[in-house]
Write a protein that holds these residues in place. Sequence first.
Motif, PDB file in Angstrom:
ATOM      1  N   GLN A  66      20.789  30.586  69.939  1.00 52.31           N
ATOM      2  CA  GLN A  66      19.954  31.739  70.230  1.00 52.31           C
ATOM      3  C   GLN A  66      20.380  32.937  69.389  1.00 52.31           C
ATOM      4  N   CYS A  67      19.458  33.857  69.212  1.00 55.78           N
ATOM      5  CA  CYS A  67      19.700  35.052  68.404  1.00 55.78           C
ATOM      6  C   CYS A  67      20.823  35.908  69.001  1.00 55.78           C
ATOM      7  N   SER A  68      21.590  36.547  68.154  1.00 58.39           N
ATOM      8  CA  SER A  68      22.709  37.391  68.591  1.00 58.39           C
ATOM      9  C   SER A  68      22.302  38.840  68.797  1.00 58.39           C
ATOM     10  N   PHE A  69      21.010  39.121  68.770  1.00 58.79           N
ATOM     11  CA  PHE A  69      20.490  40.461  69.040  1.00 58.79           C
ATOM     12  C   PHE A  69      19.681  40.387  70.325  1.00 58.79           C
ATOM     13  N   VAL A  70      20.005  41.245  71.273  1.00 58.40           N
ATOM     14  CA  VAL A  70      19.357  41.199  72.579  1.00 58.40           C
ATOM     15  C   VAL A  70      18.968  42.608  72.999  1.00 58.40           C
ATOM     16  N   GLU A  71      17.785  42.756  73.563  1.00 58.64           N
ATOM     17  CA  GLU A  71      17.413  44.040  74.140  1.00 58.64           C
ATOM     18  C   GLU A  71      17.899  44.052  75.582  1.00 58.64           C
ATOM     19  N   TYR A  72      18.587  45.131  75.939  1.00 53.83           N
ATOM     20  CA  TYR A  72      19.137  45.250  77.282  1.00 53.83           C
ATOM     21  C   TYR A  72      18.899  46.670  77.780  1.00 53.83           C
ATOM     22  N   LYS A  73      18.107  46.806  78.816  1.00 50.14           N
ATOM     23  CA  LYS A  73      17.742  48.105  79.394  1.00 50.14           C
ATOM     24  C   LYS A  73      17.243  49.053  78.303  1.00 50.14           C
ATOM     25  N   ASP A  74      17.918  50.174  78.084  1.00 55.05           N
ATOM     26  CA  ASP A  74      17.428  51.156  77.121  1.00 55.05           C
ATOM     27  C   ASP A  74      18.142  51.100  75.768  1.00 55.05           C
ATOM     28  N   PHE A  75      18.789  49.988  75.479  1.00 55.68           N
ATOM     29  CA  PHE A  75      19.455  49.837  74.183  1.00 55.68           C
ATOM     30  C   PHE A  75      19.459  48.374  73.763  1.00 55.68           C
ATOM     31  N   LYS A  76      19.978  48.115  72.567  1.00 53.73           N
ATOM     32  CA  LYS A  76      20.104  46.748  72.052  1.00 53.73           C
ATOM     33  C   LYS A  76      21.572  46.346  72.066  1.00 53.73           C
ATOM     34  N   VAL A  77      21.794  45.052  72.139  1.00 48.89           N
ATOM     35  CA  VAL A  77      23.147  44.504  72.096  1.00 48.89           C
ATOM     36  C   VAL A  77      23.228  43.531  70.929  1.00 48.89           C
ATOM     37  N   VAL A  78      24.250  43.694  70.116  1.00 46.72           N
ATOM     38  CA  VAL A  78      24.540  42.781  69.022  1.00 46.72           C
ATOM     39  C   VAL A  78      25.898  42.172  69.332  1.00 46.72           C
ATOM     40  N   TYR A  79      25.979  40.845  69.347  1.00 43.83           N
ATOM     41  CA  TYR A  79      27.262  40.217  69.648  1.00 43.83           C
ATOM     42  C   TYR A  79      27.538  39.103  68.654  1.00 43.83           C
ATOM     43  N   ARG A  80      28.805  38.788  68.547  1.00 44.84           N
ATOM     44  CA  ARG A  80      29.239  37.731  67.640  1.00 44.84           C
ATOM     45  C   ARG A  80      30.465  37.071  68.236  1.00 44.84           C
ATOM     46  N   GLN A  81      30.523  35.748  68.172  1.00 44.90           N
ATOM     47  CA  GLN A  81      31.652  35.007  68.730  1.00 44.90           C
ATOM     48  C   GLN A  81      32.585  34.567  67.616  1.00 44.90           C
ATOM     49  N   TYR A  82      33.888  34.790  67.858  1.00 43.92           N
ATOM     50  CA  TYR A  82      34.942  34.310  66.967  1.00 43.92           C
ATOM     51  C   TYR A  82      35.952  33.582  67.834  1.00 43.92           C
ATOM     52  N   ALA A  83      35.984  32.266  67.719  1.00 42.75           N
ATOM     53  CA  ALA A  83      36.864  31.421  68.529  1.00 42.75           C
ATOM     54  C   ALA A  83      36.635  31.747  70.008  1.00 42.75           C
ATOM     55  N   ALA A  84      37.655  32.225  70.683  1.00 41.17           N
ATOM     56  CA  ALA A  84      37.542  32.493  72.125  1.00 41.17           C
ATOM     57  C   ALA A  84      37.128  33.933  72.423  1.00 41.17           C
ATOM     58  N   LEU A  85      36.895  34.735  71.398  1.00 37.64           N
ATOM     59  CA  LEU A  85      36.558  36.141  71.614  1.00 37.64           C
ATOM     60  C   LEU A  85      35.116  36.448  71.220  1.00 37.64           C
ATOM     61  N   TYR A  86      34.505  37.316  72.003  1.00 35.79           N
ATOM     62  CA  TYR A  86      33.183  37.844  71.695  1.00 35.79           C
ATOM     63  C   TYR A  86      33.339  39.329  71.400  1.00 35.79           C
ATOM     64  N   ILE A  87      32.684  39.778  70.357  1.00 32.26           N
ATOM     65  CA  ILE A  87      32.626  41.207  70.078  1.00 32.26           C
ATOM     66  C   ILE A  87      31.186  41.616  70.337  1.00 32.26           C
ATOM     67  N   VAL A  88      31.029  42.582  71.242  1.00 30.45           N
ATOM     68  CA  VAL A  88      29.720  43.012  71.704  1.00 30.45           C
ATOM     69  C   VAL A  88      29.563  44.491  71.364  1.00 30.45           C
ATOM     70  N   VAL A  89      28.447  44.837  70.714  1.00 27.09           N
ATOM     71  CA  VAL A  89      28.200  46.217  70.321  1.00 27.09           C
ATOM     72  C   VAL A  89      26.850  46.651  70.891  1.00 27.09           C
ATOM     73  N   GLY A  90      26.859  47.742  71.634  1.00 27.14           N
ATOM     74  CA  GLY A  90      25.625  48.324  72.144  1.00 27.14           C
ATOM     75  C   GLY A  90      25.153  49.403  71.184  1.00 27.14           C
ATOM     76  N   ILE A  91      23.879  49.353  70.821  1.00 30.41           N
ATOM     77  CA  ILE A  91      23.331  50.290  69.833  1.00 30.41           C
ATOM     78  C   ILE A  91      22.007  50.872  70.328  1.00 30.41           C
ATOM     79  N   THR A  92      21.612  51.975  69.725  1.00 28.11           N
ATOM     80  CA  THR A  92      20.310  52.561  70.032  1.00 28.11           C
ATOM     81  C   THR A  92      19.215  51.686  69.438  1.00 28.11           C
ATOM     82  N   ASP A  93      17.996  51.885  69.910  1.00 29.32           N
ATOM     83  CA  ASP A  93      16.864  51.073  69.453  1.00 29.32           C
ATOM     84  C   ASP A  93      16.583  51.202  67.964  1.00 29.32           C
ATOM     85  N   SER A  94      16.914  52.339  67.380  1.00 30.47           N
ATOM     86  CA  SER A  94      16.588  52.558  65.969  1.00 30.47           C
ATOM     87  C   SER A  94      17.677  52.089  65.012  1.00 30.47           C
ATOM     88  N   GLU A  95      18.811  51.642  65.533  1.00 28.80           N
ATOM     89  CA  GLU A  95      19.906  51.166  64.677  1.00 28.80           C
ATOM     90  C   GLU A  95      19.547  49.802  64.088  1.00 28.80           C
TER      91      GLU A  95
END
Length: 164
Positions: A66-95
């Motif tokens: 599945q895509c690593s870009f998700v809309e969540y409430k009033d912002f977007k979430v971009v996440y990426r998995q590296y081994a056992a860790l996930y890095i999750v970044v919340g951004i504004t809609d225009s980013e």
Amino acid sequence: MVCTDNIDFTIPLQPAADRRMIKFVLMVNRQGQTRLSRYYHSVELSRRAALEADVVRYCLSRKKDQCSFVEYKDFKVVYRQYAALYIVVGITDSENELSIYELVHNFVEVLDKYFSRVSELDIMFNLDRVHIILDEMIQNGHIVETNKSRILAPLTAIDKMVES
């Protein structure tokens, strides 16, 4: 000849809500435990826990295809998995999602360069250094540096002072 017309050459700024920016950066393991969190806008502590739990649960439940870009409430979430860790970044809609996706990869490359194959334990026991790296890359929710050598320069200087 001097022009005496009163012409306003200022560029109007966009409202704060419309500006492109990063809202938060999270680093979590597969069990959903937060290993690092950095917020670039004010969020009450009680809301942070709920926000992190919701966002992390949502990202961890998604399949790898599945895509690593998700809309969540009033912002977007971009996440990426590296081994056992996930890095999750919340951004504004225009980013730009792809630029944030690449930023996450650059962040992991910098961590790998500094720790020589970074692991979850490296992050847990050197959280101050991870925050320094992140602060060199992102300030006030905006990307300010992507050059690995420049990002690591303050840590290199600190490590040299500690050694001597």
